[in-house]
Motif scaffolding. Structure first.
Motif, mmCIF file in Angstrom:
data_model
loop_
_atom_site.group_PDB
_atom_site.id
_atom_site.type_symbol
_atom_site.label_atom_id
_atom_site.label_comp_id
_atom_site.label_asym_id
_atom_site.label_seq_id
_atom_site.Cartn_x
_atom_site.Cartn_y
_atom_site.Cartn_z
ATOM 1 N N GLY A 178 38.542 -22.496 26.957
ATOM 2 C CA GLY A 178 38.379 -21.633 25.801
ATOM 3 C C GLY A 178 39.617 -21.745 24.930
ATOM 4 N N ASP A 179 39.546 -21.231 23.696
ATOM 5 C CA ASP A 179 40.739 -21.341 22.854
ATOM 6 C C ASP A 179 41.840 -20.395 23.337
ATOM 7 N N GLY A 180 41.439 -19.240 23.851
ATOM 8 C CA GLY A 180 42.436 -18.345 24.424
ATOM 9 C C GLY A 180 42.956 -18.919 25.732
ATOM 10 N N ASP A 181 42.053 -19.410 26.497
ATOM 11 C CA ASP A 181 42.297 -20.008 27.793
ATOM 12 C C ASP A 181 43.224 -21.228 27.687
ATOM 13 N N ILE B 125 37.876 -28.206 23.885
ATOM 14 C CA ILE B 125 38.272 -26.835 23.549
ATOM 15 C C ILE B 125 37.104 -26.110 22.870
ATOM 16 N N TYR B 126 36.738 -24.971 23.384
ATOM 17 C CA TYR B 126 35.678 -24.146 22.799
ATOM 18 C C TYR B 126 36.357 -23.215 21.793
ATOM 19 N N ASP B 127 36.350 -23.626 20.540
ATOM 20 C CA ASP B 127 37.173 -22.975 19.517
ATOM 21 C C ASP B 127 36.328 -21.963 18.737
ATOM 22 N N ASN B 128 36.230 -20.736 19.276
ATOM 23 C CA ASN B 128 35.438 -19.700 18.596
ATOM 24 C C ASN B 128 36.317 -18.639 17.947
ATOM 25 N N GLU B 129 37.620 -18.841 18.003
ATOM 26 C CA GLU B 129 38.624 -17.986 17.358
ATOM 27 C C GLU B 129 38.736 -16.595 17.980
ATOM 28 N N VAL B 130 37.961 -16.357 19.012
ATOM 29 C CA VAL B 130 38.023 -15.037 19.668
ATOM 30 C C VAL B 130 38.065 -15.197 21.181
ATOM 31 N N TYR B 131 38.479 -14.128 21.830
ATOM 32 C CA TYR B 131 38.367 -14.037 23.276
ATOM 33 C C TYR B 131 36.974 -13.491 23.552
ATOM 34 N N GLY B 132 36.043 -14.399 23.790
ATOM 35 C CA GLY B 132 34.659 -13.979 23.918
ATOM 36 C C GLY B 132 34.432 -13.005 25.076
ATOM 37 N N LEU B 133 34.767 -13.444 26.248
ATOM 38 C CA LEU B 133 34.387 -12.685 27.445
ATOM 39 C C LEU B 133 35.049 -11.306 27.539
HETATM 40 MG MG LIG Z 1 37.426 -18.181 22.709
#
Ligand SMILES: [Mg+2]
Ligand SMILES: Cc1ncc(C[n+]2csc(CCOP(=O)(O)OP(=O)(O)O)c2C)c(N)n1
Lengths: 325, 661
Positions: A94-97, A120-128
């Motif tokens: 993840g991007d945070g990860d 990299i899963y770049d969604n700009e947020v901490y999804g989980l």
């Molecule tokens: Mg993310």
């Protein structure tokens, strides 16, 4: 031609619990498609993930799959790759990860050029954890779950990857799975460390950079009055940035300057495609092979360590001799 | 003189000026004549300038601990004289550079204010008034013989014979110090030169220069008649074969090579990194195997003429443990080594290995904590930490080796336990084991066989497939151990996750499955209790009904064994219970030994952590505590005094030992 492996051979029956419309689906199917098109034996592939929505990916792919710790997918993956350099190793983060808690590993992996692939899963947020700002969220942006606009600057994954030493750097888009699949295939086939940063709308928490936004919402062409898609492909504009040994310093500098300009481009026009390929450097495994000549032929994970009676076969007598008086 | 076997030699000087080299020449020289040695190294967390020193205890028979009171002190700087002179036994020799005679205590900035004041107080003076000659006088009044040496004259002679300048010869001060002490004890010059060539790996130029220094020193000592004046004399002993001089970092590294560890990660930290350096130095491994073995080599079809170990320096300790775990997933025996803060960073990774039943070996060299603590000093402060480290509950094994030699065999066992029971194993050592040096006759590479536990091969998996069965990594079994498949093996895939998982390795939050998985993992501890022989878990030394029982773990073993020998000569029969596997804890055995005996817990930490653990597991409370936590190992001489006080009923319930410079 009869293919050995079918696309379904890369799928599992595990119930997928990502949100409907999640960009992760596109990344998942691109990885599966890439493995299928490369006809990789599932038991030859090791996929490592960290923690986050992205972290669940290995459970949905029918290869050896390791869902590790938040931020640590890279060192797990590298350890496995160095023990068995003949296996295909992919890390999804993840991007945070990958760029927050795991940033140190991301940078140091680049320095080594181990032959593996990072997505990299770049969604700009901490999804989980429900939408906090990820390191890729731009300064001042306020997604819907944020109480206040983002107070920090964003890291640029392309430039960070370049500065760290990755030798293949690409960006894809989660909803263009055909294009993304091709990038992942190239990344896998690249000799050395490859990064694919995937722009991945999060329909639940990121209401700013949505699928519609990427598709051109609000980006109206004054001449035609039509919305122009924000995403465009580098290769369609004649861009190419491959660095080879025979290039002069000047040529290299020009290429890199052009890459940096493209990496900064954002807003109305967002490039995807291969940003950078550097063919000048040995992989970490090749460097190891220079010190240990049979490293690749007889890697750590394949060595015999005991004989038929169960006794150790390592012979330390020379070392013991050197310590004896 | 002291009633302990053997003699104690001490060398001191500034860090970076060759203390270790000097000690190395000394121990090699003694070993050449068949003497058994035990060396203890003390140094600051500093590269150059701070005070560093090295004790060597030597005897005709094996010695396992150090004595702080010296018989011979050889000092080539003034600081060493100020710090250590008064530690000598009656009749001890103090060799020093006479040019330092009028050095002022106050001029030595590396001596802590507290220490300077203590020294001055002992001499009944003010710090500003103390000269080196004052402390020499005091030493003489204790019956210590003082031997001034003219370093300048010795080195001038060497300068005139060689092309070296006096400035460059200053780096051989350590050799003067060592040579003088050996000359004093009647050691032969030729043998010393042999020891010098060994230490300098036969490099002619360096050997010649140092041999010239040794020769000039011998002439000087003889010209002063010192060699006939000192009571302790060395003699050539009969030896059957060479002696191995090793420290704990080295025996652990050798253990790893023998155990088949082929992947080692580390992030630099004292006193652990020397182990990884040693491994990297020996990354290509000779194999002792014939082609006949080839088709039946147990766990692999491939054989080559040499093996290798990949030593991987990571960006931090989190990467160190996770990379080792990643490697272990593919079936290689993998390990990491660390100390103090390094293990604190590894804790989350330890939990993942526990949760996913990955065999990974962590060698933890304790040093003074908490935080950065005392980076180069010893302590046994991490026992409670390593048996509990990590959130949640997962099985692990914690082994605590008692000495440098035991660490070799324990290292091999650590990998066996890790693979048979599929869990992380922590080998708990400390700076005293890492950095001390001992002479041993041999390391028996056949003493511990390699046991890899249940592993399914490609053929097994094909068979499974033909039965239409799917391989499940975390399959429920009677024993709690599910057969492993090395990631990358054909005809299978599997999953693993730090989330609670089902038999296939997929996430589950089902309460029934969760409970079963917890029980599966934790039940492996019962299996260990059942299968591992008790003498690998705890060991009792001494008579059935001792006058007093000492209980301890780890590096105090040698000191306690040496103490038992000394005390038995005085008619006191001590018993010693050594806990070797501190987790899972051998409670039945420990209970049976303690019974209703009067017992003393001996530990190099503040809170007597093992004492507390024994109380928790057995209900027994130590009658007495002997603890020490000033960063210096409990020495034989101070333990002797402390235990005697217990025997004579003069000891408080808790004694805190304080020796050490
Ligand atoms: Mg993310
Ligand atoms: C050491 C640690 N700290 C915090 C968490 C909680 N946590 C779980 S997922 C997550 C963020 C994931 O965000 P990202 O990496 O962007 O992945 P996404 O869910 O967006 O795919 C956090 C902080 C954790 N699992 N471990």
């Amino acid at each position: 031609m009869e293919l050995k492996f079918k696309l379904t051979d890369y799928r599992t029956s595990v119930h997928n619990n990502w949100c409907p419309g999640c960009g992760d689906f596109g990344i998942l199917s691109s990885i599966q498609q890439a493995l299928y098109e490369l006809q990789m034996d599932p038991s030859n592939v090791l996929i490592f993930s960290g923690i986050g929505c992205s972290g669940k990916t290995p459970h949905y792919i029918n290869t050896y799959g390791f869902h590790t710790l938040h931020g640590r997918a890279l060192p797990y993956a590298i350890g496995a790759k160095l023990a068995r350099p003949d296996l295909e190793v992919i890390a999804v983060v993840g991007d945070g990860d990958g760029l927050g808690i795991g940033a140190g590993h991301f940078v140091n992996a680049g320095r080594r050029n181990v032959d593996f692939t990072v997505v990299i899963y770049d969604n700009e947020v901490y999804g989980l954890t429900k939408g906090q700002a990820a390191p890729t969220l731009k300064l001042g942006v306020q997604t819907k779950s944020l109480p206040k606009p983002n107070i920090s600057q964003a890291v640029n994954p392309i430039l960070l990857a370049y500065a760290s030493g990755y030798t293949f750097i690409a960006r894809g888009y989660a909803y263009d799975t055909n294009h993304l699949k091709e990038l992942i295939k190239q990344a896998i086939q690249h000799r050395g460390s490859a990064v694919v940063d995937v722009l991945q709308p999060c329909p639940t928490y990121n209401d700013i950079h949505t699928k519609d936004w990427y598709a051109g919402k609000g980006n109206v062409d004054p001449k035609t009055g039509k919305e122009i898609p924000r995403i465009y492909k580098l290769e369609n504009e004649g861009y190419n940035c491959v660095i080879t040994n025979d290039m002069s310093e000047e040529e290299i500098s020009k290429k890199i300057a052009q890459m940096i300009i493209k990496a900064y481009e954002w807003g109305d026009r967002i490039p995807v495609g291969v940003f950078y390929r550097d063919l000048r450097f040995d992989t970490f495994e090749e460097r190891l092979e220079k010190r240990i000549p049979n490293y690749k032929a007889y890697p750590p994970g394949k060595q015999a360590i005991s004989n038929r009676e169960g006794y150790p076969i390592a012979d330390i007598s020379k070392i013991v001799q050197s310590l004896s008086v | 003189m002291l009633n302990f076997r053997g003699h104690s030699w001490l060398i001191g000087g500034a860090q970076g000026t060759g203390i270790e080299r000097g000690a190395s020449i000394f121990t090699s020289a003694l070993a050449l004549w068949g003497y058994r040695v035990f060396g203890k190294r003390e140094y600051y967390s500093n590269i150059m300038g701070e005070h560093s020193y090295y004790y060597v205890r030597f005897d005709e028979r094996p010695v396992h601990s150090h004595i702080e009171r010296y018989h011979i002190l050889t000092a080539y700087d003034a600081e060493t004289v100020f710090r250590h002179s008064l530690e000598g036994v009656e009749g001890a020799a103090l060799l020093f550079n006479q040019a330092h005679k009028s050095t002022k205590l106050a001029s030595i900035h590396t001596i802590e204010e507290r220490l300077a004041e203590d020294i001055a107080k002992r001499l009944g003076k003010q710090v500003k008034d103390v000269l080196l000659s004052d402390i020499l006088e005091e030493a003489e009044s204790y019956g210590i013989k003082v031997y001034p040496l003219d370093y300048n004259e010795i080195l001038s002679k060497v300068a005139s014979k060689t092309k070296e300048t006096m400035v460059s010869l200053a780096r051989t001060n350590n050799v003067v110090a060592v040579s003088a002490s050996l000359a004093l004890m009647g050691y032969e010059l030729d043998s010393l030169i042999e020891a010098i060539s060994y230490v300098f790996e036969n490099k002619k130029r360096v050997v010649d220069l140092n041999a010239a220094v040794a020769e000039a020193t011998y002439e000087h000592v003889r010209s002063k008649g010192y060699d006939t004046s000192f009571a302790i004399k060395l003699r050539k002993l009969n030896r059957n074969g060479k002696l191995l001089l090793v420290n704990g970092n080295q025996t652990v590294a050798l253990g790893k090579l023998v155990a088949g560890c082929r992947f080692q990660t580390y992030y630099p930290i004292t006193p652990a990194s020397d182990e990884s350096f040693f491994l990297e130095d020996n990354e290509i491994i000779d194999l002792q195997v014939t082609q006949e073995d080839f088709p039946v080599i147990q766990e692999s079809k491939i054989l080559d003429s040499t093996g290798s170990i990949v030593v991987f320096q990571t960006e931090d300790e989190i990467a160190a443990i996770t990379a080792a775990t990643g490697a272990a997933l593919t079936g290689v025996r993998a390990s990491t080594s660390t100390s103090g803060p390094g293990l604190s960073l590894m804790v989350e990774g330890l939990g993942w290995a526990g949760m996913n039943e990955v065999p990974v070996v962590v060698v933890h060299y304790q040093r003074g904590g908490p935080s950065t603590g005392l980076p180069t000093r010893t302590e046994q402060g991490d026992l409670r930490f390593v048996i509990h480290a990590g959130h949640g509950e997962f099985p692990r094994v914690v082994l605590a080796s008692g000495d440098i030699e035991e660490a070799f065999y324990d290292t091999i066992r650590a990998f066996n336990y890790a693979e048979k029971y599929q869990l992380p194993v922590i080998l708990l050592l400390d700076k005293y084991i890492a950095n001390s040096l001992v002479s041993i006759e041999k390391l028996d590479v056949k003493k511990v066989k390699i046991e890899r536990g249940e592993v399914l091969s490609e053929e097994d998996l094909l068979k499974l497939k033909s039965l239409n069965e799917e391989y499940k990594r975390f399959k429920f079994t009677e024993t709690g151990v599910s057969p492993r498949v090395f990631a990358g093996t054909k005809h299978a895939v599997y999953w693993a996750t730090g989330d609670e998982h089902d038999e296939a390795g997929h996430i589950t939050e089902d309460p029934v499955l969760r409970q079963k998985m917890m029980e599966k993992r934790m039940s492996k501890l019962n299996l260990i209790e059942k299968e591992v022989p008790i003498d690998e878990r705890a060991k009792y030394f001494g008579p059935e009904n001792p006058d007093l029982l000492l209980v301890s773990w780890g590096s105090t073993k040698g000191t306690i064994l040496d103490l038992m020998e000394t005390m038995s000569k005085e008619g006191h029969n001590l018993g010693f219970l050594q806990i070797r596997m501190v987790h899972p804890f051998p409670e039945n055995f420990v209970s049976s030994i303690i019974g209703n005996k009067k017992w003393v817990i001996v530990e190099n930490n503040y809170s007597a952590q093992l004492g507390g653990l024994i109380r928790e597991k057995t209900g027994f409370v130590p009658t007495y505590q002997i603890v020490k936590y000033n960063g210096r190992q409990i020495s034989l001489d101070e333990l002797y005094i402390a235990v005697k006080r217990v025997i004579f009923g003069q000891a408080p319930k808790r004694q805190v030992l304080t020796n050490g410079a």
